[in-house]
Design a protein around this motif. Structure first.
Motif, mmCIF file in Angstrom:
data_model
loop_
_atom_site.group_PDB
_atom_site.id
_atom_site.type_symbol
_atom_site.label_atom_id
_atom_site.label_comp_id
_atom_site.label_asym_id
_atom_site.label_seq_id
_atom_site.Cartn_x
_atom_site.Cartn_y
_atom_site.Cartn_z
ATOM 1 N N LEU A 96 0.836 -1.202 0.000
ATOM 2 C CA LEU A 96 0.000 0.000 0.000
ATOM 3 C C LEU A 96 0.868 1.247 0.000
ATOM 4 N N ASP A 97 0.525 2.207 -0.843
ATOM 5 C CA ASP A 97 1.212 3.489 -0.787
ATOM 6 C C ASP A 97 0.442 4.427 0.150
ATOM 7 N N HIS A 98 0.961 5.617 0.352
ATOM 8 C CA HIS A 98 0.359 6.565 1.289
ATOM 9 C C HIS A 98 -1.091 6.892 0.910
ATOM 10 N N ALA A 99 -1.354 7.079 -0.372
ATOM 11 C CA ALA A 99 -2.704 7.435 -0.818
ATOM 12 C C ALA A 99 -3.708 6.335 -0.506
ATOM 13 N N ARG A 100 -3.325 5.082 -0.698
ATOM 14 C CA ARG A 100 -4.237 3.967 -0.403
ATOM 15 C C ARG A 100 -4.505 3.875 1.095
ATOM 16 N N LYS A 101 -3.474 4.108 1.914
ATOM 17 C CA LYS A 101 -3.675 4.087 3.364
ATOM 18 C C LYS A 101 -4.653 5.183 3.776
ATOM 19 N N GLU A 102 -4.486 6.377 3.217
ATOM 20 C CA GLU A 102 -5.413 7.474 3.521
ATOM 21 C C GLU A 102 -6.836 7.126 3.115
ATOM 22 N N GLU A 103 -6.979 6.495 1.953
ATOM 23 C CA GLU A 103 -8.302 6.103 1.485
ATOM 24 C C GLU A 103 -8.952 5.102 2.451
ATOM 25 N N ILE A 104 -8.192 4.135 2.920
ATOM 26 C CA ILE A 104 -8.707 3.144 3.869
ATOM 27 C C ILE A 104 -9.148 3.834 5.163
ATOM 28 N N ARG B 233 -12.388 5.960 4.393
ATOM 29 C CA ARG B 233 -13.578 5.132 4.141
ATOM 30 C C ARG B 233 -14.016 4.384 5.398
ATOM 31 N N THR B 234 -13.069 3.947 6.205
ATOM 32 C CA THR B 234 -13.421 3.264 7.446
ATOM 33 C C THR B 234 -14.087 4.239 8.412
ATOM 34 N N THR B 235 -13.524 5.435 8.524
ATOM 35 C CA THR B 235 -14.128 6.458 9.384
ATOM 36 C C THR B 235 -15.537 6.786 8.913
ATOM 37 N N ALA B 236 -15.726 6.918 7.603
ATOM 38 C CA ALA B 236 -17.058 7.201 7.052
ATOM 39 C C ALA B 236 -18.044 6.091 7.399
ATOM 40 N N MET B 237 -17.573 4.852 7.376
ATOM 41 C CA MET B 237 -18.435 3.730 7.736
ATOM 42 C C MET B 237 -18.853 3.823 9.207
ATOM 43 N N VAL C 257 -8.300 4.283 13.314
ATOM 44 C CA VAL C 257 -7.994 3.290 12.290
ATOM 45 C C VAL C 257 -6.487 3.077 12.302
ATOM 46 N N LEU C 258 -6.073 1.850 12.497
ATOM 47 C CA LEU C 258 -4.658 1.503 12.551
ATOM 48 C C LEU C 258 -4.343 0.594 11.375
ATOM 49 N N ILE C 259 -3.371 0.981 10.572
ATOM 50 C CA ILE C 259 -2.915 0.158 9.456
ATOM 51 C C ILE C 259 -1.511 -0.321 9.790
#
Length: 76
Positions: free
Chosen positions: A13-21, A24-28, A43-45
């Motif tokens: 995962l790059d930085h942008a994908r981590k931010e997206e996760i 989206r998790t927060t939105a959920m 959210v912990l990655i």
């Protein structure tokens, strides 16, 4: 406090994908619990070293999963 812990193979995962996760998790969480959950959501990655995890009694590696060529591209 809503909490999610995601584990991914290191380098997939790059930085942008981590931010997206994270977004989206927060939105959920907000959709489910309401807007008041946003400031308390966590959210912990975590990135797991290649070969440092397994499934069904088998150690998995990026190569075994056919991801070796994709490592670091942001797509798993």
């Amino acid at each position: 406090m809503p909490f999610a812990n995601f584990k991914f193979p290191e380098g997939t995962l790059d930085h942008a994908r981590k931010e997206e996760i994270i977004h989206r998790t927060t939105a959920m969480f907000v959709e489910y619990f309401g807007e008041g959950a946003r400031p308390h959501s966590m959210v912990l990655i975590e990135e797991v070293a290649d070969g440092g995890w397994g499934r069904a009694d088998e150690t998995l590696t990026l190569e075994k999963m056919g991801l070796a060529a994709q490592a670091g591209t942001g797509r798993a």
